[in-house]
Write an enzyme that holds these catalytic residues in place. Structure first.
Site, PDB file in Angstrom:
ATOM      1  CG  MET A  97      -1.989  -1.045   1.063  1.00 59.92           C
ATOM      2  SD  MET A  97      -2.716  -0.986   2.984  1.00 59.92           S
ATOM      3  CE  MET A  97      -1.591  -1.868   3.913  1.00 59.92           C
ATOM      4  CB  ILE A 155       3.936  -5.919   7.360  1.00 62.15           C
ATOM      5  CG1 ILE A 155       3.772  -7.404   7.430  1.00 62.15           C
ATOM      6  CG2 ILE A 155       5.280  -5.330   7.541  1.00 62.15           C
ATOM      7  CD1 ILE A 155       4.154  -8.083   6.459  1.00 62.15           C
ATOM      8  N   GLY A 185       1.505   4.082   5.142  1.00 62.18           N
ATOM      9  CA  GLY A 185       2.252   3.271   4.018  1.00 62.18           C
ATOM     10  C   GLY A 185       2.493   2.041   4.707  1.00 62.18           C
ATOM     11  CB  SER A 186       1.695  -0.882   6.043  1.00 60.55           C
ATOM     12  OG  SER A 186       0.363  -0.059   5.418  1.00 60.55           O
ATOM     13  NE  ARG A 187       4.978  -7.902   2.637  1.00 57.36           N
ATOM     14  CZ  ARG A 187       6.245  -8.277   2.183  1.00 57.36           C
ATOM     15  NH1 ARG A 187       6.886  -7.323   1.648  1.00 57.36           N
ATOM     16  NH2 ARG A 187       6.355  -9.780   2.529  1.00 57.36           N
TER      17      ARG A 187
END
Length: 222
Positions: A97, A155, A185-187
């Site tokens: 993301m 995450i 922002g991440s995953r």
């Protein structure tokens, strides 16, 4: 546009700070100089509003379908060994993301929550191969009605320093409904049983709660 509850405190604090900055600049500087400050401050606040948006989406997920848990791009699609809970080879599907994506995290499948845990950790960039096991993260496992166990993991990334998790052991998960939020922002990783029919591909852009990623087998694969 609806704003996610996790953004209320940040948005109110930012608004108060921005008002103070704008009033101060307008008082001490010329109108032209003030405009040079007011415009970027206004744009930054618009970005914060956009980041914390919470679009209401109706998910139409059939039995055994796996829906995208977040908006973003698929950056990993491979077979790995999952050591934390499943302790077997699985198919890992990871979605990255950017700060511009919706950061609401949604259940990829329906069923009973049998595992939910927070892990402290580092803040490597979200696309780093080790971010799945080294970064700050949460892990949730849902067991479907067909006894399939699906693990998914929020995450934190280089910018994301706050993970919110609502999933509780024993509660019922509904595919497409939110279970948390990741800030800036991440995953998100999803670990699927081998034998799952994957419909997505690397580099695909997906929409949380709407894009169907895969279909689970009717029976657990041993």
């Amino acid at each position: 546009m609806m704003i996610h509850k996790e953004g209320y405190t940040i948005l109110l604090s930012a608004l108060a700070l921005f008002v103070i900055i704008i009033v101060g600049v307008s008082y001490f500087f010329s109108a032209r100089a003030a405009a040079l400050v007011v415009l970027p401050v206004f744009l930054l606040y618009v970005f914060l509003l956009w980041f914390f948006r919470n679009p209401q989406r109706k998910s139409n997920v059939k039995l055994n379908e796996v829906v995208a848990p977040v908006d973003g791009k698929i950056v990993v699609l491979e077979e790995i060994f999952e050591p934390e809970f499943l302790k077997q080879c699985v198919l890992q599907l990871s979605i990255f993301m950017s700060p511009l994506n919706v950061h609401v995290t949604r259940y990829p499948v329906s069923g009973k929550i049998i595992y939910s845990k927070y892990h402290s950790g580092k803040y490597l960039v979200a696309w780093h191969p080790k971010s799945s096991t080294k970064n700050e993260r949460t892990s949730v496992v849902v067991e479907t009605v067909s006894k399939q166990q699906v693990l998914f993991r929020q995450i934190a990334g280089f910018l994301a320093r706050r993970i919110v998790l609502y999933a509780r052991i024993g509660a019922q998960a509904e595919a497409g409904k939110e279970f948390g939020f990741i800030k800036f922002g991440s995953r998100l990783d999803v670990f699927l049983p081998l034998g799952t029919k994957v419909k997505a591909a690397l580099e695909d852009k997906v929409i949380g709660g709407q894009t169907i990623l895969a279909t689970l087998s009717d029976k657990p694969i041993k």
